[in-house]
Enzyme design. Structure first.
Site, mmCIF file in Angstrom:
data_model
loop_
_atom_site.group_PDB
_atom_site.id
_atom_site.type_symbol
_atom_site.label_atom_id
_atom_site.label_comp_id
_atom_site.label_asym_id
_atom_site.label_seq_id
_atom_site.Cartn_x
_atom_site.Cartn_y
_atom_site.Cartn_z
ATOM 1 N N LYS A 1 47.131 -20.893 8.693
ATOM 2 C CA LYS A 1 48.371 -20.142 8.935
ATOM 3 C C LYS A 1 49.211 -20.921 9.924
ATOM 4 O O LYS A 1 48.687 -21.686 10.725
ATOM 5 C CB LYS A 1 48.044 -18.763 9.533
ATOM 6 C CG LYS A 1 49.167 -17.757 9.388
ATOM 7 C CD LYS A 1 49.107 -17.068 8.055
ATOM 8 C CE LYS A 1 50.276 -16.162 7.804
ATOM 9 N NZ LYS A 1 50.057 -15.307 6.617
ATOM 10 N N ASP B 1 55.783 -15.990 4.915
ATOM 11 C CA ASP B 1 55.252 -14.792 5.572
ATOM 12 C C ASP B 1 56.481 -14.145 6.226
ATOM 13 O O ASP B 1 57.613 -14.401 5.782
ATOM 14 C CB ASP B 1 54.163 -15.158 6.606
ATOM 15 C CG ASP B 1 53.354 -13.943 7.072
ATOM 16 O OD1 ASP B 1 52.442 -13.519 6.357
ATOM 17 O OD2 ASP B 1 53.647 -13.389 8.158
#
Ligand code: NDP
Ligand code: 2IT
Length: 445
Positions: free
Chosen positions: A125, A165
């Site tokens: 991430k 995201d």
């Protein structure tokens, strides 16, 4: 045998102040207890001790100039958590709240989520504390170019494949991809969520919301019911909320709330038809605020509040972490909620999860319920490798199958490890075992 409580204390000591990371680790470690008891080989190989430590953590400077020529400096992150079953894969978040602990919690979750999809993807991430809100397209472009100017050396189609995201959608992926292509002189599947004309997959924009709705549909089936006539509260108004609303409408449910960080709207007649089209236009084209929906359709807007006080059958939190606390969970339960599908990552606190499970609510935890987004990213990677594009129907069918399988595997693991009906335990164990076996097979590192 690995002592889970001692290991958790060590994680807290070693990663001070990273409270979201601690929370994500606690949830996973606690539910892995029965698997660790059954598999002493994992303790011997110190798999848990290794799995809580990212393989690599990158932090970098991202300088950029605004439209007035003023220089700003943000911080960029990429945490490459685990690559035992495939290249690192996971989104990028641009939001002022982003810090290392938040990226680590998201990267840690992604390891198990990606394993659950059945596709060969490791977990990672990244992101930045940059706030795209209120910035011009050119400012966002200059930021993305500067961000990629450092990130490019750490990623690649077989190494690490970022995606979107919070705060990173099609526009940002476009600017990031353009800069990567320019630096490397390569047209490869290094990012997912790309535009359909330049290597993207059909259904990727819809995938997280559709997938979460398919997952809830499976939970409802097991209760002998479906979406028809059900009242659904959704939080957020971004990518996940938009396509959750669309799919719930298609399946006969009624979405009565949407929100953003300023508050929520309550439309008792449901966000559907022309009102849904307006909602998409408001968010995707005009980048407006959800309050404008309330003004346009003369429905209530509740400033600085979350939608969980509205009576509903199904709740689908789709905004951000820790948006349902114990009090919210109790209110939902008291109002008769039967299912919760987590579209966002870690939207429920540990106490809230406990309340849902004890009350017998069908609870679809984030790493299972919202895995449709990354699954379809995996399908985008496959299409890029094949240099082919599948039809909408083909991708949607694969997504649907993947979500049904995640549900079935999580439910089966919960039964096998002595916690029938508890999909938190089931999904954590099912996701973990595959990664643990791969780590053991590949030696100690
Ligand atoms: P978007 O940026 O498209 O939308 C985010 C929405 O959540 C906005 O309405 C935003 O409101 C709201 N929000 C964000 N932060 C906060 C906050 N701190 N407090 C209150 N509201 C907030 O993001 P996505 O829809 O893509 O992501 C939503 C969630 O889903 C995240 O948890 C993400 O990690 C998760 N997720 C996303 C996937 C994807 O494919 N995009 C896949 C799997 C999970 P505002 O505009 O006011 O900030
Ligand atoms: O949290 C997530 O799974 C995502 N933001 C999607 C990641 C991806 O690589 O598509």
């Amino acid at each position: 045998m690995t002592n889970i409580d001692t290991l958790y204390d060590k994680v807290v000591l070693k990663n001070p102040g990273e409270k979201e990371f601690h929370q994500a680790v606690k949830e996973v470690l606690d539910s892995l207890k029965p698997a660790i008891e059954k598999h002493p080989e994992f303790s011997k190989a110190k798999v848990l001790e290794r799995i809580v430590e990212p393989e690599r953590q990158l932090m970098f400077r991202v300088p950029w100039t605004d439209d007035n020529g003023e220089i700003h400096v943000n911080r960029g992150f990429r945490v490459q958590f685990n690559s035992a079953i495939g290249p690192y894969k996971g989104g990028l978040r641009f939001h002022p709240s982003v810090n290392l602990g938040i990226i680590k919690f998201l990267g840690f979750e992604q390891v198990f989520k990606n394993s659950l999809t059945g596709l060969p993807m490791g977990g990672g991430k990244g992101g930045s504390d940059f706030d795209p809100k209120g910035k011009s397209d050119l400012e966002v472009m200059r930021f993305c170019q500067s961000f990629m100017q450092e990130l490019f050396r750490h990623i690649g189609p077989d190494t690490d494949v970022p995606a979107g995201d919070i705060g990173v959608g099609g526009r940002e992926i476009g600017y990031l991809y353009g800069q990567y292509r320019r630096i490397r002189n390569e047209f490869t599947g290094v990012l997912t969520g790309k535009g359909i004309e330049w290597g993207g997959s059909l259904i990727r924009p819809e995938a997280t919301g559709y997938g979460c709705t398919y997952f809830v549909e499976e939970m409802l089936k097991d209760r002998g019911t479906d979406f028809k006539g059900k009242i659904v509260t959704v939080s957020g108004s971004g990518n996940v909320s938009q396509y959750t609303t669309e799919k719930v409408n298609q399946l006969g449910g009624k979405v009565v709330t949407l929100s953003d960080s300023a508050g929520y709207i309550y439309d008792p007649d449901g966000v559907s038809g022309e009102k849904f089209d307006y909602f998409l236009e408001l968010k995707q084209k005009r980048r407006g605020r959800i309050k404008e929906y309330a003004e346009k359709y003369n429905v209530d807007f509740f400033p600085n509040k979350r939608p969980w006080e509205v009576k509903c059958d199904i709740a689908m939190p789709s905004a951000t972490q820790n948006e349902i606390d114990a009090k919210d969970a109790q209110t939902l339960v008291d109002n008769g909620v039967i299912a919760v599908g987590e579209g966002a990552n870690m939207p429920s606190t540990l106490e809230a999860i406990d309340i849902f499970i004890k009350a017998g609510v069908s609870f679809g935890p984030a790493k299972a319920a919202n895995a449709g987004g990354v699954s379809t990213s995996g399908l985008e990677m496959s299409q890029n490798s094949l240099r082919l594009g599948w039809t909408r129907e083909e991708v949607d069918q694969r997504l649907h199958e993947i979500m049904v399988n995640i549900y079935k595997n999580s439910r089966a693991a919960a039964i096998k490890y002595g916690a029938p009906g508890n999909l938190v335990v089931g999904s954590n164990i099912a996701g973990f075992i595959k990664v643990a076996r791969a780590m053991m097979a590949q030696g100690i590192y």
